[in-house]
Enzyme design. Sequence first.
Site, mmCIF file in Angstrom:
data_model
loop_
_atom_site.group_PDB
_atom_site.id
_atom_site.type_symbol
_atom_site.label_atom_id
_atom_site.label_comp_id
_atom_site.label_asym_id
_atom_site.label_seq_id
_atom_site.Cartn_x
_atom_site.Cartn_y
_atom_site.Cartn_z
ATOM 1 C CG ASP A 10 -2.032 0.997 1.138
ATOM 2 O OD1 ASP A 10 -2.407 1.382 0.003
ATOM 3 O OD2 ASP A 10 -2.540 1.423 2.198
ATOM 4 C CG HIS A 27 -0.806 2.498 -9.258
ATOM 5 N ND1 HIS A 27 -0.950 2.051 -7.969
ATOM 6 C CD2 HIS A 27 -1.885 3.281 -9.497
ATOM 7 C CE1 HIS A 27 -2.074 2.541 -7.448
ATOM 8 N NE2 HIS A 27 -2.656 3.292 -8.357
ATOM 9 C CG LEU A 122 9.129 -16.965 -4.115
ATOM 10 C CD1 LEU A 122 9.131 -16.948 -2.593
ATOM 11 C CD2 LEU A 122 9.434 -15.574 -4.667
#
Length: 235
Positions: A10, A27, A122
Amino acid sequence: MPRHVAIIMDGNGRWASRRGLPRRVGHWRGAEAARSIVRAAVDLEIPCLTLFAFSSENWKRPVAEVVDLMGLLRRYLGNDYAAEMARLDVRVRMIGDRSRLPQDLMRIVQRLEEASADHKGLQLTVALSYGGRQEIAASARRLAEQAAAGRLDPTLIDEDLLAKGLELADLPDPDLLIRTGGEMRISNFLLWQVAYAELIFSDRLWPDFSREDLEAALIEFRRRDRRFGALSSTG
Ligand code: IPE
Ligand code: IPE
Ligand code: MG
C-alpha cells in the site's frame, strides 16, 4: 525464517502525490518495487510470498485508475516476466476472482501459471481482484452444495474442511504479514489465513519498500514470541 510472507503493498498513490506526480506513476514504481522484493525473497530463500496487488474493493476506484492498473499488470506479468520467473525458478499463481479481470489479462495470468507450474523455488502468489470474505464465502458455498446434494454430512464440516476449499489450501498459512503505507488494517486480505500471523506495519510507502526493509521485517519477526494460544516455549 517464516515459511510464508504476505504483503499488503500500500501507498503507491501517496508516494506519487507527494512528488506532484499522477497516481499512475506511483503504481509503476510500485510494480518495480514488487519485482525487486520477489528477487529478494528468492535470495533470502523465503519459501512462499503472497502479494496483494488489487482487492475486490479496488474496483470501486475511478475507471481511469482501474484501467491504468490493469494495463500495468498486463505489461508487468507479460513475456519478460515469465522469462525471469523461469530463470529464478519461481512458481507464480493468482488468487482472486478471475471472472472480473479483462479476458486478455486472465490469459496472460494463465500462461504464466502454466509456464511456471513445475518451478520448485519461491512459491509466488499474486492476489488480484481478491477479497478474503469472498474467498471464505465461496468455500462455504461449495460445502453447502455438496451437503445439499447429499455428498457431505454437514456435521463433518470443520475448520480443516473449510480451509481445504480456500485457494491457498496447499500452502502453509502466512507466518508474517507486512503492510506498508502506514495504515494499520487488513483491508479484506487473507482473513482466514492470517489468524496467527505476526503483523508488521511499516510507514514506508510501497514504492520505497526495499530489500533492506524486508530484511528488517524478518529480524523483527524472529524477535516475536509466537504462542498460538499456548504458553511460551521459553517459559
Ligand atoms: C496500493 O496503493 C495499490 C493498490 C491498492 C492497487 P494505493 O493506490 O492504495 O496507494 P494509496 O494508499 O492511495 O497511497
Ligand atoms: C489494500 O489497499 C489493497 C492493496 C494493497 C491491493 P487499499 O488502499 O485498497 O486499502 P484501504 O482502502 O486503505 O483499506
Ligand atoms: Mg491504499
